[in-house]
Scaffold this motif. Structure first.
Motif, PDB file in Angstrom:
ATOM      1  N   TRP A  89       3.871 -12.104  32.660  1.00 43.06           N
ATOM      2  CA  TRP A  89       5.174 -11.629  32.203  1.00 43.06           C
ATOM      3  C   TRP A  89       6.311 -12.452  32.787  1.00 43.06           C
ATOM      4  O   TRP A  89       7.352 -12.600  32.163  1.00 43.06           O
ATOM      5  N   PHE A  90       6.092 -12.944  33.980  1.00 45.78           N
ATOM      6  CA  PHE A  90       7.218 -13.459  34.744  1.00 45.78           C
ATOM      7  C   PHE A  90       6.703 -14.468  35.761  1.00 45.78           C
ATOM      8  O   PHE A  90       5.658 -14.266  36.377  1.00 45.78           O
ATOM      9  N   TYR A 173      17.091 -17.044  30.611  1.00 46.62           N
ATOM     10  CA  TYR A 173      15.915 -16.185  30.803  1.00 46.62           C
ATOM     11  C   TYR A 173      14.738 -17.002  31.344  1.00 46.62           C
ATOM     12  O   TYR A 173      13.964 -16.538  32.172  1.00 46.62           O
ATOM     13  N   TYR A 178      11.302 -15.650  32.896  1.00 49.44           N
ATOM     14  CA  TYR A 178      10.623 -15.091  31.727  1.00 49.44           C
ATOM     15  C   TYR A 178      10.049 -16.208  30.859  1.00 49.44           C
ATOM     16  O   TYR A 178      10.456 -17.373  30.956  1.00 49.44           O
ATOM     17  N   GLU A 268      10.270  -6.621  36.568  1.00 45.81           N
ATOM     18  CA  GLU A 268      10.917  -7.695  35.808  1.00 45.81           C
ATOM     19  C   GLU A 268      11.475  -7.184  34.488  1.00 45.81           C
ATOM     20  O   GLU A 268      12.414  -7.786  33.951  1.00 45.81           O
ATOM     21  N   LEU A 269      10.913  -6.077  33.960  1.00 43.04           N
ATOM     22  CA  LEU A 269      11.471  -5.522  32.730  1.00 43.04           C
ATOM     23  C   LEU A 269      12.654  -4.610  33.036  1.00 43.04           C
ATOM     24  O   LEU A 269      13.634  -4.585  32.298  1.00 43.04           O
ATOM     25  N   MET A 272      15.519  -6.848  33.992  1.00 41.83           N
ATOM     26  CA  MET A 272      16.045  -7.629  32.862  1.00 41.83           C
ATOM     27  C   MET A 272      17.368  -7.037  32.368  1.00 41.83           C
ATOM     28  O   MET A 272      18.184  -7.717  31.749  1.00 41.83           O
ATOM     29  N   THR A 289      10.630  -9.219  21.189  1.00 32.92           N
ATOM     30  CA  THR A 289       9.629  -9.620  22.180  1.00 32.92           C
ATOM     31  C   THR A 289       8.418 -10.142  21.424  1.00 32.92           C
ATOM     32  O   THR A 289       8.276  -9.909  20.217  1.00 32.92           O
ATOM     33  N   TYR A 305       6.368 -12.900  25.902  1.00 33.41           N
ATOM     34  CA  TYR A 305       7.580 -13.690  25.669  1.00 33.41           C
ATOM     35  C   TYR A 305       8.767 -12.781  25.329  1.00 33.41           C
ATOM     36  O   TYR A 305       8.598 -11.687  24.794  1.00 33.41           O
ATOM     37  N   VAL A 306       9.947 -13.296  25.622  1.00 32.95           N
ATOM     38  CA  VAL A 306      11.191 -12.692  25.125  1.00 32.95           C
ATOM     39  C   VAL A 306      11.759 -13.681  24.119  1.00 32.95           C
ATOM     40  O   VAL A 306      11.839 -14.885  24.415  1.00 32.95           O
TER      41      VAL A 306
END
Lengths: 555, 470
Positions: A89-90, A173, A178, A268-269, A272, A289, A305-306
């Protein structure tokens, strides 16, 4: 209902009064999350509903969750030093510590985002499919090398802003940690676009038709003209993984064995939120996303991914009063509607004071004067953002602190604005919003970070982000430090400050604990920081770092 | 758990003493516990999970054992258990089924299918559901049809069909032709039949509890020409011909039928009830309004209205012919951001020609403006003249919706406000929501009406209405 809330409040209060501190591990902090175990088959795609996602997050989910009496809790995936391990995720980038670990995150590197050398599409561009109508007209194109891209034009309402937003925010980001696609602004000669023989278009009505020259012209008509007959567009390179579907901001996927932390409890979410607030990414929702399948020798794993940042930096809508609210209130924010009705409109709302700045419509109502870091709101509630705690936000603030003015200038340069005033205004607003974020979240919990043990002489050094970022002056900064050796009582220590770097001598012995409070004259002191060190493999190492709420006594 | 390998690094660190000199010192730093791999775009994959493992174990991220639940967290189980039925209903009866249905509808693009069913010809033609809920009159549901640019540009057809239960029907058709940007004509037809109309007598002293019900059937044709001027000003000429028929024996309500009320001696038989009438009228309306057009523009300004109407009963021209005249003056002060205080007064009077009469459903009925005397059911107050003063405070609560607090003082009176007296006024006050966009009408109001001042202004009417329509 009031009674129910009271019970929750009592529960939380009782929880906060708990004094015991659990035993800690003597292992090194976990910096990597092993969530990339290969498996098969790949998770199934799911349909991400646009309307239901908004309705659910705005109304139905809060209605149901209220009756679960969920106690607030800290994020789960936080290691012993108050940081987030790298995962699918990160990945720590600009926020890595110690300092040398982030040395190559120069302004130029940050501004590149996820792009690498040769990321720009090579002419001719072959349009394979597209959406000629709607708010975001564009094509899928394939360049001369066969590399695929999504190409979007700006539309007519705010020329240059959507493409700039996608390029800048995706790079921010990315540098923050991210996974994002490589997005970049290009100026191109329209003659390099050709249609694939089987190219199709999908209209907003859902109809699929063969692509015609009219469709191509329809898209290009909404592109911002550039110099010498060129047109401006945003090109987003296809990611190096197979798209599955969006990922959700809550729950876990049952068909992903690596996915074991409820998404709403991922730091991390949650954190964000603050990044989204900085760039005004109001569309921080599931639809934007992408869970993608990374193939390996033994199957694959999911990377998260974002995508799609085209709404950042002051998106305008067809209704000015709605545009003025964005970032300050949801699209249909029932809480604000009820508050305004009951209070007869007597509350001073930031959308009442919305005005275009010197950049005019290009940056819409993106400003710093009305920005309140902890009052920012996305278009509709986000399950992870709603669970943001002070610690989650402070964690992200420490990352945002690493974006210094040269970084922001390089990022904005990347947007290739045609007017200097837009460029300078965006830099100014971003820096002022950053300052507001840091003022709010680097002053309550301790801003001391990045601990390093020096061995000649032996001392523990930390970086004071409040001084480093100019929030507080080094000259007026004072530090209280005390040291405990092998569970003995704490004794006062004499820290020395060298600019933003503060150090305290360490005694010999096994277990060493150091406590710090940073304060500035005339300001509330920030919360206490406790660092614990233990000998590991023959060297005294940091095994734990805790930040306490201001005024809380935890000795 | 992965462990980073010990790294010992010698590096030069620039140490800046607080604002003074810069020293350069060689520092040997141990970063054993902090070292991470060099920045990489994608960390390498881990080893495959053991055979048969469906989910990896959740890591112990901070190296601390799970703490036991606190007393407060244990206490939370009390409301959780107590309210678990509510949770189960909201989650499994409401949220998930609705989510499933809406998701499937979206996935199948059923919205577009539905929109395609209800709209035609590239959305130029469409049908929209309407509803109106009210406690004192019959609620209704209906369909609204729009047809833009019918036959030629600028010709807009609007039609409304509504049903409110037994003997309650509405069909209206309106065709508006925009001749110029500031000039339009309109032709309209209405068929309305509703058995819930209210009659409580005429004049200032009526009592709401005397209300009776009757059926009214109206077939009406209308023509108008409208010229828009400065800001929100306009001049309008209109003519109507309308046939009215009544049935005083309207049952099915808490109130008695009008026939029964007459038989019981509550009222004299009102003019026109027995025979009905067909009215032909012409009206001139002039509005001067200094407020600008546009959504959320400043609400400060003055508004003046003047209305003059001449009417005759075509079926009984020797019996019923009259003139109506009146006007309204109002001032609005936008104290900022569309927080608007409004103060207005409206008077209206009617005069029969010579010794003729006025049919009872043509009598002056205060409350034609938004939220004027909204605490009274339309039709309760009827008289030969009326006077209403209204104070309203409007404030924005959403992009297209305003809140409204309003107080009206007014009543109906004899000829030319002949019996007007301050103590004969009634109060109406309420709170509501209203659309700030004329193209998306929406109203919600809870309002209260009182007796006259000389009767003590006791509460005698409560009204709730909620709906959208065109």
């Amino acid at each position: 209902m009031v009674g129910a809330r009271l019970v929750v409040a009592l529960g939380i209060a009782a929880s906060a009064c708990r004094a015991s501190t659990p035993e800690i591990s003597v292992e090194a902090p976990r910096w990597e999350d092993d969530d990339r175990h290969p498996f098969e088959p790949a998770p199934e795609p799911f349909y991400s509903p646009f309307i239901w996602d908004g309705a659910d997050n705005s109304f139905f989910r809060p209605l149901a969750e209220f009756w679960r009496f969920e106690a607030p809790r800290e994020a789960i995936n936080v290691n012993a030093v108050d940081e987030v391990p790298d995962s699918s995720w990160f990945t720590h980038r600009i926020g890595r510590w110690p300092a040398r670990e982030r040395a190559d995150w120069t302004p130029e590197h940050v501004a590149r985002g996820a792009c690498t050398a040769g990321s720009e599409p090579v002419p001719p561009w072959t349009a394979t499919s597209g959406k000629p109508d709607g708010a975001n007209p564009g094509f899928f194109i394939s360049d001369a090398r066969g590399q695929r891209y999504l190409m979007k034009t700006d539309g007519l309402l705010q020329p240059e802003r959507p493409s700039a937003a996608d390029a800048i925010a995706s790079a921010i980001y990315h540098a923050a940690g991210y996974f994002v696609p490589c997005n970049q602004v290009v100026y191109f000669d329209p003659s390099i676009i050709q249609m694939a023989p089987d190219a199709k278009v999908e209209l907003t009505s859902g109809q699929v038709k063969p692509m015609t020259e009219d469709h191509v012209q329809q898209v290009l008509a909404k592109a911002t003209p550039g110099p010498d007959g060129t047109l401006r567009a945003l090109v987003s390179r296809f990611i190096d993984a197979r798209p599955i579907s969006p990922w959700r901001y809550e729950g876990t996927r049952s068909d992903d064995p690596n996915d074991v932390v409820p998404h709403e409890h991922r730091r991390e979410l949650r954190g964000m939120y603050l990044l989204a607030a900085w760039v005004d990414h109001i569309d921080s929702r599931q639809e934007n996303t992408l869970a993608a399948w990374v193939s390996t020798d033994n199957g694959g794993y999911v990377r998260h991914y974002v995508i799609d940042f085209g709404d950042c930096f002051g998106q305008l809508t067809m209704w000015r009063p709605l545009s003025a609210r964005l970032g300050h209130s949801g699209y249909a924010d029932f809480e604000h509607i009820a508050e305004d009705f009951v209070t007869l409109g007597l509350l001073d709302r930031p959308w009442f004071r919305a005005e275009y700045g010197p950049a005019g419509k290009t940056l819409g109502f993106y400003d710093a004067s009305r920005f309140d870091a902890d009052q920012w709101r996305p278009g509709y509630p986000n399950a992870a953002f709603l669970r943001l705690t002070e610690r989650d936000a402070a964690w992200m603030a420490r990352i945002i602190a690493r974006f210094e003015r040269p970084h922001v200038e390089a990022l904005v340069e990347r947007a290739r604005f045609s007017e200097a005033i837009v460029q300078s205004e965006l830099v100014r607003i971003m820096m002022e919003r950053r300052q507001a974020i840091l003022e709010r979240y680097l002053t309550r919990l301790s801003p001391l970070t990045s601990p390093e043990v020096e061995t000649g002489p032996r001392r523990l050094c930390l970086e004071d982000l409040a001084v480093q970022t100019g929030l507080r002056s080094a000259a007026a900064r004072r530090y209280d430090a005390s040291v405990s050796r092998d569970d003995e009582a704490f004794v006062e220590a004499s820290p020395t400050a060298e600019g933003a770097r503060v150090c305290v001598p360490l005694p010999g012995g096994g277990r060493v604990r150091v406590e710090w409070v940073a304060r500035s004259a005339g300001r509330e002191p920030s919360g206490r920081l406790r660092v614990e060190l233990r000998p590991l493999d023959g060297a005294l190492s940091v095994v734990r770092l805790e930040r306490f709420e201001p005024q809380a006594e935890h000795r | 758990m992965r462990r980073s390998r010990p790294v010992r690094v010698a590096l030069f660190v620039a140490i800046t003493s607080s604002g003074a000199s810069t020293a350069r010192a060689e520092v040997e730093t141990s970063t054993r516990t902090l070292a991470k791999p060099a920045p990489a775009y994608a960390p390498a994959p881990d080893a495959p999970l053991d055979e048969g493992v469906e989910k990896r174990a959740r890591p112990d991220y901070d190296g601390r054992p799970e703490r036991p639940p606190s007393a407060g967290e244990v206490m939370l189980w009390v409301p959780r258990v107590l309210f678990s039925p509510v949770y189960l209903v909201t989650e499994f009866v409401v949220r998930r089924p609705i989510g499933f249905v809406l998701t499937e509808i979206e996935k199948a693009r059923a919205w577009e299918f539905v929109i395609d069913i209800f709209t035609f010809d590239d959305r130029r033609i469409g049908i929209v559901p309407t509803f109106f809920v009210q406690f004192d009159l019959r609620s209704s549901v209906g369909l609204y049809l729009f047809w833009n640019d019918l036959w030629f540009d600028g010709n807009q057809l609007r039609s409304n069909f509504a049903f409110g239960g037994e003997r309650w029907w509405l069909l209206s058709v309106r065709d508006r032709i925009r001749i110029r940007e500031d000039l339009e004509t309109e032709l309209g037809f209405v068929f309305l039949q509703r058995p819930d109309q209210v009659f409580a007598g005429t004049g200032a002293g009526i009592r709401v509890e005397d209300s009776s019900r009757f059926l009214e059937q109206t077939i009406e044709g209308r023509a108008a020409i409208r010229s828009y001027g400065w800001r929100q000003s306009r001049v309008e000429w209109s003519a109507r011909i309308a046939r009215h028929r009544f049935d005083g024996d309207s049952a099915g309500f808490d109130d008695p039928s009008l026939d029964d009320a007459i038989e019981l001696g509550f009222f004299e038989r009102p003019n026109g009830l027995e025979t009905g009438y067909t009215v032909l009228s012409q009206q001139l309306l002039a509005v001067v309004d200094s407020r600008r057009r546009g959504l959320r523009t400043s609400g400060t300004g003055l508004r003046g209205e003047a209305r003059l109407e001449a009417a005759v009963d075509l079926e009984h021209p020797g019996r019923a012919a009259w003139m109506t005249y009146g006007g309204r003056l109002a001032g609005f002060l936008d104290v900022g951001d569309n927080h608007i205080f409004g103060l207005g007064a409206r008077i209206e009077s009617q005069a029969p020609f010579r010794d003729r009469t006025i049919p009872f459903t043509e009598l002056s009925r205060p409350g034609s403006g938004p939220f004027e005397m909204s605490g009274f059911t339309p039709g309760v107050l009827r008289g030969r003249s009326s006077a209403v003063a209204t104070v309203e405070y409007r404030w924005p609560i959403w992009v297209l919706v305003d809140g409204s607090l309003h107080v009206s003082a007014g009543n109906v009176f004899d000829d030319a406000l002949g019996s007007f007296a301050a103590e004969k006024l009634r109060l109406s006050y309420g709170v509501g929501l209203r659309s700030s966009d004329r193209d998306n009408p929406f109203t919600l109001v809870l309002a209260f009406g009182t007796r006259t001042f000389d009767q003590g202004t006791n509460l005698e009417s409560v009204r709730f209405a909620f709906g959208t329509g065109f």
